[in-house]
Design a protein around this motif. Sequence first.
Motif, PDB file in Angstrom:
ATOM      1  N   GLY A   9      12.302 -17.266 -14.570  1.00 19.31           N
ATOM      2  CA  GLY A   9      11.303 -18.198 -13.622  1.00 19.31           C
ATOM      3  C   GLY A   9      10.431 -18.722 -14.741  1.00 19.31           C
ATOM      4  N   ALA A  10       9.888 -18.113 -15.037  1.00 19.77           N
ATOM      5  CA  ALA A  10       8.510 -18.426 -15.850  1.00 19.77           C
ATOM      6  C   ALA A  10       8.665 -19.316 -16.888  1.00 19.77           C
ATOM      7  CB  ALA A  10       7.995 -17.022 -16.713  1.00 19.77           C
ATOM      8  N   ARG A  11       7.586 -20.620 -17.146  1.00 23.65           N
ATOM      9  CA  ARG A  11       7.404 -20.777 -18.356  1.00 23.65           C
ATOM     10  C   ARG A  11       7.908 -20.452 -19.604  1.00 23.65           C
ATOM     11  NH1 ARG A  11       3.994 -25.920 -17.081  1.00 23.65           N
ATOM     12  NH2 ARG A  11       4.317 -26.114 -19.477  1.00 23.65           N
ATOM     13  N   THR A  12       8.227 -21.636 -20.457  1.00 25.96           N
ATOM     14  CA  THR A  12       8.565 -20.128 -21.518  1.00 25.96           C
ATOM     15  C   THR A  12       7.100 -21.302 -23.206  1.00 25.96           C
ATOM     16  OG1 THR A  12      10.287 -22.674 -22.104  1.00 25.96           O
ATOM     17  CG2 THR A  12      11.069 -19.999 -21.580  1.00 25.96           C
ATOM     18  N   ASP A  13       7.475 -20.699 -24.362  1.00 28.46           N
ATOM     19  CA  ASP A  13       7.370 -21.780 -25.142  1.00 28.46           C
ATOM     20  C   ASP A  13       8.313 -22.016 -26.519  1.00 28.46           C
ATOM     21  OD1 ASP A  13       5.532 -22.532 -27.095  1.00 28.46           O
ATOM     22  OD2 ASP A  13       5.157 -20.949 -27.910  1.00 28.46           O
ATOM     23  N   PHE A  14       8.519 -22.890 -26.746  1.00 25.09           N
ATOM     24  CA  PHE A  14       9.744 -23.199 -28.042  1.00 25.09           C
ATOM     25  C   PHE A  14       8.813 -23.012 -29.178  1.00 25.09           C
ATOM     26  CE2 PHE A  14       8.508 -27.245 -27.803  1.00 25.09           C
ATOM     27  CZ  PHE A  14       8.408 -28.112 -29.395  1.00 25.09           C
ATOM     28  N   GLN A  15       9.300 -21.920 -30.529  1.00 22.08           N
ATOM     29  CA  GLN A  15       9.047 -20.954 -31.447  1.00 22.08           C
ATOM     30  C   GLN A  15       9.582 -21.515 -32.480  1.00 22.08           C
ATOM     31  OE1 GLN A  15      10.108 -16.963 -30.508  1.00 22.08           O
ATOM     32  NE2 GLN A  15       8.594 -17.030 -30.155  1.00 22.08           N
ATOM     33  N   GLU A  16      10.685 -22.459 -32.549  1.00 21.54           N
ATOM     34  CA  GLU A  16      11.170 -23.007 -33.369  1.00 21.54           C
ATOM     35  C   GLU A  16      12.173 -24.061 -33.195  1.00 21.54           C
ATOM     36  OE1 GLU A  16      14.356 -21.747 -37.125  1.00 21.54           O
ATOM     37  OE2 GLU A  16      13.640 -19.962 -35.291  1.00 21.54           O
ATOM     38  N   VAL A  17      12.031 -25.273 -34.210  1.00 22.63           N
ATOM     39  CA  VAL A  17      13.163 -26.439 -33.377  1.00 22.63           C
ATOM     40  C   VAL A  17      13.426 -27.148 -35.498  1.00 22.63           C
ATOM     41  CG1 VAL A  17      13.085 -29.036 -32.843  1.00 22.63           C
ATOM     42  CG2 VAL A  17      11.120 -27.247 -31.366  1.00 22.63           C
ATOM     43  N   PHE A  18      15.073 -27.362 -34.714  1.00 20.56           N
ATOM     44  CA  PHE A  18      15.841 -27.551 -35.657  1.00 20.56           C
ATOM     45  C   PHE A  18      16.942 -28.034 -35.445  1.00 20.56           C
ATOM     46  CE2 PHE A  18      17.254 -24.046 -34.742  1.00 20.56           C
ATOM     47  CZ  PHE A  18      18.209 -23.787 -34.757  1.00 20.56           C
ATOM     48  N   GLU A  19      17.777 -28.919 -36.409  1.00 20.88           N
ATOM     49  CA  GLU A  19      18.787 -29.468 -36.690  1.00 20.88           C
ATOM     50  C   GLU A  19      20.074 -28.897 -36.669  1.00 20.88           C
ATOM     51  OE1 GLU A  19      18.998 -33.038 -38.369  1.00 20.88           O
ATOM     52  OE2 GLU A  19      17.302 -33.966 -36.524  1.00 20.88           O
ATOM     53  N   ASP A  20      20.922 -28.700 -36.238  1.00 21.70           N
ATOM     54  CA  ASP A  20      22.330 -27.702 -36.303  1.00 21.70           C
ATOM     55  C   ASP A  20      22.965 -29.096 -37.689  1.00 21.70           C
ATOM     56  OD1 ASP A  20      23.396 -29.849 -35.331  1.00 21.70           O
ATOM     57  OD2 ASP A  20      24.130 -28.272 -33.628  1.00 21.70           O
ATOM     58  N   GLU A  21      24.141 -28.831 -37.696  1.00 17.20           N
ATOM     59  CA  GLU A  21      25.302 -29.417 -38.808  1.00 17.20           C
ATOM     60  C   GLU A  21      26.131 -30.520 -38.391  1.00 17.20           C
ATOM     61  OE1 GLU A  21      26.030 -26.020 -37.402  1.00 17.20           O
ATOM     62  OE2 GLU A  21      25.099 -24.552 -39.173  1.00 17.20           O
ATOM     63  N   ALA A  22      25.495 -30.420 -37.127  1.00 14.98           N
ATOM     64  CA  ALA A  22      25.789 -31.887 -36.337  1.00 14.98           C
ATOM     65  C   ALA A  22      24.462 -32.880 -36.177  1.00 14.98           C
ATOM     66  CB  ALA A  22      26.830 -31.807 -35.008  1.00 14.98           C
ATOM     67  N   LYS A  23      23.339 -32.463 -36.224  1.00 16.12           N
ATOM     68  CA  LYS A  23      22.480 -32.746 -36.353  1.00 16.12           C
ATOM     69  C   LYS A  23      21.527 -33.290 -34.949  1.00 16.12           C
ATOM     70  CE  LYS A  23      21.820 -34.903 -40.624  1.00 16.12           C
ATOM     71  NZ  LYS A  23      20.716 -33.983 -41.486  1.00 16.12           N
ATOM     72  N   VAL A  24      22.279 -32.183 -34.505  1.00  9.28           N
ATOM     73  CA  VAL A  24      21.110 -31.855 -32.581  1.00  9.28           C
ATOM     74  C   VAL A  24      20.531 -31.333 -32.912  1.00  9.28           C
ATOM     75  CG1 VAL A  24      22.464 -31.282 -30.777  1.00  9.28           C
ATOM     76  CG2 VAL A  24      23.956 -32.012 -32.029  1.00  9.28           C
ATOM     77  N   VAL A  25      19.965 -31.791 -32.363  1.00  3.76           N
ATOM     78  CA  VAL A  25      18.030 -31.076 -32.062  1.00  3.76           C
ATOM     79  C   VAL A  25      18.472 -28.904 -30.863  1.00  3.76           C
ATOM     80  CG1 VAL A  25      15.681 -31.119 -31.203  1.00  3.76           C
ATOM     81  CG2 VAL A  25      16.705 -32.906 -32.196  1.00  3.76           C
ATOM     82  N   VAL A  26      17.855 -28.712 -32.163  1.00  8.28           N
ATOM     83  CA  VAL A  26      17.741 -26.963 -30.899  1.00  8.28           C
ATOM     84  C   VAL A  26      16.225 -26.746 -30.837  1.00  8.28           C
ATOM     85  CG1 VAL A  26      18.880 -25.044 -31.537  1.00  8.28           C
ATOM     86  CG2 VAL A  26      20.456 -26.717 -31.966  1.00  8.28           C
ATOM     87  N   GLN A  27      15.969 -26.633 -30.072  1.00  9.67           N
ATOM     88  CA  GLN A  27      14.853 -25.239 -29.914  1.00  9.67           C
ATOM     89  C   GLN A  27      14.938 -24.019 -29.628  1.00  9.67           C
ATOM     90  OE1 GLN A  27      13.434 -27.449 -26.801  1.00  9.67           O
ATOM     91  NE2 GLN A  27      11.939 -29.351 -28.179  1.00  9.67           N
ATOM     92  N   ILE A  28      13.886 -23.283 -29.989  1.00  7.74           N
ATOM     93  CA  ILE A  28      14.227 -22.433 -29.441  1.00  7.74           C
ATOM     94  C   ILE A  28      13.270 -21.385 -28.445  1.00  7.74           C
ATOM     95  CG2 ILE A  28      13.958 -19.533 -30.614  1.00  7.74           C
ATOM     96  CD1 ILE A  28      16.891 -20.923 -31.430  1.00  7.74           C
ATOM     97  N   HIS A  29      13.426 -21.020 -27.496  1.00  9.04           N
ATOM     98  CA  HIS A  29      12.335 -20.562 -26.576  1.00  9.04           C
ATOM     99  C   HIS A  29      12.624 -19.490 -26.066  1.00  9.04           C
ATOM    100  CE1 HIS A  29      11.323 -24.819 -24.315  1.00  9.04           C
ATOM    101  NE2 HIS A  29      12.246 -25.486 -25.255  1.00  9.04           N
ATOM    102  N   GLN A  30      11.262 -19.268 -25.882  1.00  7.75           N
ATOM    103  CA  GLN A  30      11.014 -17.089 -25.368  1.00  7.75           C
ATOM    104  C   GLN A  30       9.808 -17.370 -24.410  1.00  7.75           C
ATOM    105  OE1 GLN A  30      10.233 -15.057 -28.036  1.00  7.75           O
ATOM    106  NE2 GLN A  30       9.915 -12.955 -27.250  1.00  7.75           N
TER     107      GLN A  30
END
Length: 57
Positions: free
Chosen positions: A21-42
Amino acid sequence: MENELDTFLMSDQTVTCPNCGARTDFQEVFEDEAKVVVQIHQCFDEKCQYKFEVTEF
């Protein structure tokens, strides 16, 4: 991506860790093959550090 991460859907709320339940930080943002935005959080919590994906769809 070399390691498979758990994937969760984006919402209009602040992203929090699904484990602790703690806050997260996104480390990376990219688009997948279908141009959908994906964020990597930690998780900010030093004991948890759970890493996961957040996607639009």
